[in-house]
Design a protein around this motif. Structure first.
Motif, PDB file in Angstrom:
ATOM      1  N   PRO A  98       0.897  -1.212  -0.069  1.00 54.98           N
ATOM      2  CA  PRO A  98      -0.069  -0.043   0.014  1.00 54.98           C
ATOM      3  C   PRO A  98       0.883   1.267   0.002  1.00 54.98           C
ATOM      4  O   PRO A  98       1.918   1.327   0.650  1.00 54.98           O
ATOM      5  CB  PRO A  98      -0.848  -0.073   1.379  1.00 54.98           C
ATOM      6  N   SER A  99       0.458   2.475  -0.660  1.00 59.51           N
ATOM      7  CA  SER A  99       1.223   3.635  -0.827  1.00 59.51           C
ATOM      8  C   SER A  99       1.109   4.180   0.856  1.00 59.51           C
ATOM      9  O   SER A  99       0.404   4.158   1.450  1.00 59.51           O
ATOM     10  CB  SER A  99       0.639   4.472  -1.762  1.00 59.51           C
ATOM     11  N   THR A 100       2.134   4.973   0.956  1.00 55.74           N
ATOM     12  CA  THR A 100       2.216   5.840   2.202  1.00 55.74           C
ATOM     13  C   THR A 100       1.215   7.013   1.769  1.00 55.74           C
ATOM     14  O   THR A 100       0.897   7.899   2.761  1.00 55.74           O
ATOM     15  CB  THR A 100       3.601   6.263   2.304  1.00 55.74           C
ATOM     16  N   ARG A 101       0.802   7.506   0.783  1.00 59.00           N
ATOM     17  CA  ARG A 101       0.044   8.645   0.344  1.00 59.00           C
ATOM     18  C   ARG A 101      -1.328   8.100   0.001  1.00 59.00           C
ATOM     19  O   ARG A 101      -1.784   7.236  -0.325  1.00 59.00           O
ATOM     20  CB  ARG A 101       0.541   9.323  -1.010  1.00 59.00           C
ATOM     21  N   THR A 102      -2.314   9.155  -0.164  1.00 53.12           N
ATOM     22  CA  THR A 102      -3.575   8.993  -0.364  1.00 53.12           C
ATOM     23  C   THR A 102      -4.107  10.060  -1.448  1.00 53.12           C
ATOM     24  O   THR A 102      -3.025  10.774  -1.818  1.00 53.12           O
ATOM     25  CB  THR A 102      -4.647   9.367   0.804  1.00 53.12           C
TER      26      THR A 102
END
Ligand code: BDR
Ligand code: CA
Length: 317
Positions: A99-103
């Motif tokens: 999963p990305s650390t960003r949204t």
């Protein structure tokens, strides 16, 4: 004088082949990716957005912002049609990446496109790798933005054949009204990579191993998504050579790196927005039988060696 890289926006429905295109464009392509905008297509909007964020994180480009767009087409198909044989086989709901650390950003893709294209002092290139819902919506709400776009490069359509139905290619079939709006919106240049060209450039297991051997984060992520994609394509749409598949969306980035990769002709193209058997079909007036002026640069064939070279070049460290 400092030469600027070409500025692009990727409109995607990630989607395993979109993921390859993202890695190429955000890698050593010589292009500056301003943002990814996401749309419903291969998967629901939440999944295409999450997959886009995952891919950008995996290739070390979480700095590229992601704007979520529309989760429904302008007009869904008016006729019942069996689910495609490829449903769920080629595009993973969750790419095999962390999963990305960003949204995603809080602004919608449509608002961001309009504000960015109104404000820019440089031309921007749109690379549309998905149903054209976001682009049609932005161009309808703010028609003047088309003047800020030097070229829109679209993966979609087919002159000789379809893939979602016998007549229609998936991206156009998924929102033919949006495609029709885009083809008639008055863009300076519309360039289309249809199935006629993408089926000329296939990726096989030997190529995946060449990509993996590059040893970069981007190459590893691309190899992982291609493993699944080629297996699914082989099961649902087998090509002449086994365990190979056209990585459709990647050809758009390849074209921006090396325009000679594709053989283009300027032709009049229209979209069937009402037909039954031909719903979503692109009709290409190759013999000038209609009165419409050419509106699209259409790719009739593509060069495998040049394509492979751009893929490997873009994914190198
Ligand atoms: C196109 O449809 C989608 O499934 C792919 O991502 C590509 O953009 C190919 O027909
Ligand atoms: Ca796509």
């Amino acid at each position: 004088m400092v030469m600027m890289n070409r500025q692009i926006v990727l409109d995607v429905d990630t989607g395993n082949d979109d993921a390859v295109a993202i890695a190429m464009a955000a890698g050593r392509s010589g292009l500056d990716v301003l943002a990814c905008t996401t749309v419903r297509g291969n998967l629901p909007l939440e999944e295409t957005t999450d997959n886009t964020l995952r891919m950008l994180g995996a290739i070390g480009r979480p700095d590229i912002p992601v704007y979520a767009g529309l989760g429904r087409p302008f007009a869904p198909r008016p006729y019942p049609f069996a689910p495609g044989r490829s449903a769920g086989l080629m595009h993973e709901s969750v790419l095999p990446l962390p999963p990305s650390t960003r949204t995603a950003e809080s602004t919608s893709a449509i608002d961001w496109l309009i504000a960015t294209l109104r404000a820019t002092t440089q031309p921007i290139t749109i690379v549309a790798l998905a149903p054209l819902t976001n682009i049609a919506a932005a161009a309808t709400a703010a028609p003047e933005i088309v003047d800020a776009i030097d070229e829109i490069v679209i993966m979609g359509g087919g002159h000789e054949f379809g893939n979602r139905t016998p007549a229609a290619e998936f991206n156009i079939y998924a929102d033919p009204i949006a495609a029709d709006v885009v083809f008639q919106a008055g863009f300076q240049r519309v360039t289309v990579m249809p199935l006629d060209a993408t089926h000329d450039v296939v990726t096989d297991r030997a190529m995946i191993e060449q990509i993996r051997a590059l040893g970069t984060d981007g190459a590893a992520a691309v190899a992982a998504v291609l493993d699944f994609y080629i297996a699914g394509h082989d099961a649902s749409h087998p090509m002449d050579s086994p365990a190979s598949a056209p990585v459709h969306d990647a050809l758009c980035v390849s074209y921006l790196m090396d325009p000679e990769v594709v053989d283009l002709r300027h032709v009049a193209v229209s979209v069937d927005t009402t037909g039954f058997q031909n719903f979503g079909r692109t009709t290409v007036d190759v013999n000038h039988r209609g009165n419409a002026a050419p509106n699209v640069w259409w790719g009739f064939s593509a060069d495998q060696a040049r394509f492979d070279r751009t893929v490997l070049e873009s994914l190198r460290a």
